[in-house]
Design a protein around this motif. Structure first.
Motif, mmCIF file in Angstrom:
data_model
loop_
_atom_site.group_PDB
_atom_site.id
_atom_site.type_symbol
_atom_site.label_atom_id
_atom_site.label_comp_id
_atom_site.label_asym_id
_atom_site.label_seq_id
_atom_site.Cartn_x
_atom_site.Cartn_y
_atom_site.Cartn_z
ATOM 1 N N VAL A 110 9.252 -7.092 -1.366
ATOM 2 C CA VAL A 110 8.662 -7.486 -0.092
ATOM 3 C C VAL A 110 9.013 -6.486 1.009
ATOM 4 C CG1 VAL A 110 8.543 -9.353 1.604
ATOM 5 C CG2 VAL A 110 8.728 -9.892 -0.808
ATOM 6 N N LYS A 111 10.178 -5.833 0.891
ATOM 7 C CA LYS A 111 10.593 -4.834 1.889
ATOM 8 C C LYS A 111 9.583 -3.713 2.025
ATOM 9 C CE LYS A 111 15.670 -5.080 1.728
ATOM 10 N NZ LYS A 111 16.872 -4.338 1.331
ATOM 11 N N GLU A 112 8.951 -3.354 0.913
ATOM 12 C CA GLU A 112 8.078 -2.181 0.886
ATOM 13 C C GLU A 112 6.655 -2.474 1.333
ATOM 14 O OE1 GLU A 112 9.390 0.880 -0.206
ATOM 15 O OE2 GLU A 112 11.226 -0.276 -0.076
ATOM 16 N N LEU A 113 6.302 -3.745 1.453
ATOM 17 C CA LEU A 113 4.903 -4.090 1.656
ATOM 18 C C LEU A 113 4.661 -4.764 2.996
ATOM 19 C CD1 LEU A 113 4.175 -5.591 -1.884
ATOM 20 C CD2 LEU A 113 3.697 -3.269 -1.115
ATOM 21 N N SER A 114 3.526 -4.462 3.587
ATOM 22 C CA SER A 114 3.091 -5.168 4.793
ATOM 23 C C SER A 114 2.481 -6.504 4.366
ATOM 24 C CB SER A 114 2.041 -4.346 5.544
ATOM 25 O OG SER A 114 0.865 -4.228 4.753
ATOM 26 N N ASN A 115 2.303 -7.408 5.316
ATOM 27 C CA ASN A 115 1.674 -8.692 5.000
ATOM 28 C C ASN A 115 0.265 -8.497 4.436
ATOM 29 O OD1 ASN A 115 3.856 -10.244 5.763
ATOM 30 N ND2 ASN A 115 3.177 -10.441 7.887
ATOM 31 N N LYS A 116 -0.431 -7.483 4.923
ATOM 32 C CA LYS A 116 -1.777 -7.192 4.436
ATOM 33 C C LYS A 116 -1.740 -6.746 2.973
ATOM 34 C CE LYS A 116 -5.899 -4.461 5.565
ATOM 35 N NZ LYS A 116 -6.479 -3.438 6.482
ATOM 36 N N GLN A 117 -0.736 -5.905 2.628
ATOM 37 C CA GLN A 117 -0.606 -5.455 1.236
ATOM 38 C C GLN A 117 -0.204 -6.607 0.310
ATOM 39 O OE1 GLN A 117 2.197 -2.298 2.192
ATOM 40 N NE2 GLN A 117 0.737 -0.735 1.477
ATOM 41 N N ILE A 118 0.684 -7.475 0.789
ATOM 42 C CA ILE A 118 1.081 -8.643 -0.008
ATOM 43 C C ILE A 118 -0.145 -9.501 -0.312
ATOM 44 C CG2 ILE A 118 2.362 -10.834 0.058
ATOM 45 C CD1 ILE A 118 4.525 -9.345 1.658
ATOM 46 N N LYS A 119 -0.954 -9.730 0.718
ATOM 47 C CA LYS A 119 -2.162 -10.533 0.546
ATOM 48 C C LYS A 119 -3.107 -9.882 -0.457
ATOM 49 C CE LYS A 119 -6.000 -12.620 3.075
ATOM 50 N NZ LYS A 119 -6.714 -12.715 4.384
ATOM 51 N N ARG A 120 -3.198 -8.542 -0.418
ATOM 52 C CA ARG A 120 -4.093 -7.851 -1.350
ATOM 53 C C ARG A 120 -3.616 -8.008 -2.789
ATOM 54 N NH1 ARG A 120 -5.927 -1.441 -1.738
ATOM 55 N NH2 ARG A 120 -7.328 -1.786 -3.515
ATOM 56 N N ASN A 148 14.308 -10.979 3.873
ATOM 57 C CA ASN A 148 14.341 -12.055 4.872
ATOM 58 C C ASN A 148 12.996 -12.299 5.541
ATOM 59 O OD1 ASN A 148 14.175 -9.705 6.257
ATOM 60 N ND2 ASN A 148 15.898 -10.084 7.641
ATOM 61 N N LYS A 149 11.894 -11.875 4.910
ATOM 62 C CA LYS A 149 10.589 -12.077 5.524
ATOM 63 C C LYS A 149 10.167 -13.541 5.465
ATOM 64 C CE LYS A 149 8.407 -7.576 5.387
ATOM 65 N NZ LYS A 149 7.155 -6.860 5.193
ATOM 66 N N GLU A 150 9.072 -13.870 6.141
ATOM 67 C CA GLU A 150 8.584 -15.245 6.209
ATOM 68 C C GLU A 150 8.078 -15.749 4.868
ATOM 69 O OE1 GLU A 150 4.022 -14.220 7.591
ATOM 70 O OE2 GLU A 150 5.457 -14.878 9.078
ATOM 71 N N LEU A 151 8.100 -14.910 3.871
ATOM 72 C CA LEU A 151 7.665 -15.314 2.535
ATOM 73 C C LEU A 151 8.452 -16.520 2.040
ATOM 74 C CD1 LEU A 151 5.588 -14.021 0.591
ATOM 75 C CD2 LEU A 151 7.497 -12.925 -0.557
#
Length: 447
Positions: free
Chosen positions: A194-204, A222-225
């Protein structure tokens, strides 16, 4: 080519059967020879195994976790047995009770540890029963996970590559390259940092894996994930979040559903279709020329095509990839009746009996509908994580038949995904009951 091990799903059900044999034999030898008592002991074990999730043991589960589960299961199981014996006033010496308890516990401990070691050695020696995996991102957590995959082949993971936009890292490609690589190399699981990815990339990645029926897991920070409904496991000391848990991925649940499918479809075939086919077949042929059955190739589990059977309800035409509409001129007189009562779907119980469908599941759509809605409707392709059904939750909630608006397909998909993520045998029975009820009540979209 190394086999991925097509028989892996049989392991847990066979384990269940062997465990029940050990319990029955030990109880027969030490406690009682009465069949009714042994049946109760088996029921106790099955109930507790569900309560403690005793058989939810995976390739990455540590031995200490297995022993912990076994200790809890055996302790409560023995309490239930002794309570049962006390209530029934069965007089058994304390010596035999002690021997039974010690024997059962240590046989299970020994049996489980040996089995765990055998499976690890088997995967190392044969290369069978593995999952091909890639990692997205480069940091301390992904390095630990890569080391785990490479140094622990006994867990059954084959590390295929690391993808990151970090130019200073030895990698297989950048993040954009990973999408084609996954498809070209038949990757089973994708582990994203998750550290390496933006929210947009995670969604993709989530949408990509849903469409292509791949398993996606996250290495968290520690992201909102964390606020989402994820399932936490540990691979060695690396925390892994799974995006969704599908009950039918559990081999035991899969076997329970398959046994139910075979029994239920067998009853329909023997007691209904055996006499209905010749009678209805004659009526269909007399009204219009053509075969009794209509077979159409449709996408099934993992989007593999299969021949879906129905009683023919239309005149022979060249528009079979177009769904029936209200007042469709292609539908015959007898066709209107059998479609309104859902009798036209009954031959699909042959599909169920031979394994391409289930009694309950997402209804199989046309290939054309997959092409239209797959890219447009979020999570539409998740429907293919399980076998399609003769009936389904979406159908009994009013979303059957023709798709007239976008709301129809969106809601149908939502109900199908809810079913997939919340499956139980009780849910299946409820859907079957509601289906029968709807047939007698009549449905607006049954045409």
């Amino acid at each position: 080519m190394v086999s991925k091990g097509g028989h892996a799903k049989l392991i847990r059900p066979l384990l269940y059967i062997l465990d029940l044999f050990i319990i029955s034999f030990s109880a027969y030898f030490f406690l009682t020879s009465k069949i009714i008592d042994l049946v109760f002991f088996i029921i106790f074990w099955i109930f507790l195994s569900i309560f403690f999730s005793f058989y939810k043991v995976y390739r990455f589960t540590k031995i200490i976790k297995i022993v912990s589960l076994l200790t809890s299961q055996c302790f409560v199981f023995l309490l239930l047995i002794f309570s049962y014996l006390y209530i029934k006033h069965i007089d058994i010496s304390h010596n035999l009770v002690f021997k039974f308890s010690i024997n059962l516990y240590f046989v299970f401990i020994l049996w489980r540890i040996i089995l765990h070691i055998i499976f690890k050695k088997y995967r190392i020696i044969t290369g069978s029963n593995y999952k091909q995996v890639i990692i997205i991102g480069a940091n301390e957590s992904t390095q630990k996970l890569e080391k785990f995959f490479k140094n622990e082949p006994g867990f059954g993971y084959k590390f295929m590559g690391l993808f990151t936009n970090d130019e200073s890292t030895n990698k297989s490609g950048n993040i954009l390259d990973s999408f084609n690589y996954i498809l070209e190399n038949n990757i089973d699981e994708i582990y994203c940092s998750v550290k390496e990815l933006s929210n947009k990339q995670i969604k993709r990645y989530i949408e990509f894996c849903d469409v292509n029926v791949k398993t996606l897991k996250f290495i968290p920070d520690n992201k909102e994930l964390y606020s989402k409904n994820f399932y936490l496991n540990y691979y060695d000391i690396t925390p892994i979040l799974s995006l969704r848990e599908i009950p039918l991925d559990d081999p035991l649940n899969s076997v329970i559903k398959r046994v139910f499918d075979v029994l239920f479809s067998g009853i329909i075939i023997i007691f209904v279709l055996s006499w209905l086919i010749p009678i209805l077949g004659l009526i269909i042929i007399l009204e219009s020329k053509g075969p009794i059955f209509f077979q159409q190739n449709r996408p099934g589990i993992k989007e593999k095509g299969f021949g879906c059977y129905k009683f023919r309800s239309m005149t022979i035409n060249s528009s079979s990839e177009i769904s029936a509409t209200r007042n469709d001129s292609r539908i015959t007189k007898v066709g209107r009746f059998i479609r309104r009562t859902s009798i036209d779907e009954l031959p699909q119980f042959f599909n169920v009996f031979f394994g391409s469908m289930s009694v309950v599941g997402p209804r199989p759509h046309l290939w054309r509908q997959n092409e239209i809605y797959g890219p447009k409707v979020p999570k539409y392709m998740v429907r293919h994580f399980v076998k399609p059904g003769v009936t389904g939750l979406a159908q009994v909630r009013g979303y059957r038949g023709e798709i007239e608006t976008k709301e129809d397909i969106v809601n149908r998909t939502k109900y199908d995904i809810f079913y997939i993520e919340n499956w139980s045998l009780i849910l299946d029975l409820g859907i079957i009951f509601q289906t029968v009820l709807n047939v007698f009540k009549g449905e607006e979209k049954a045409y």
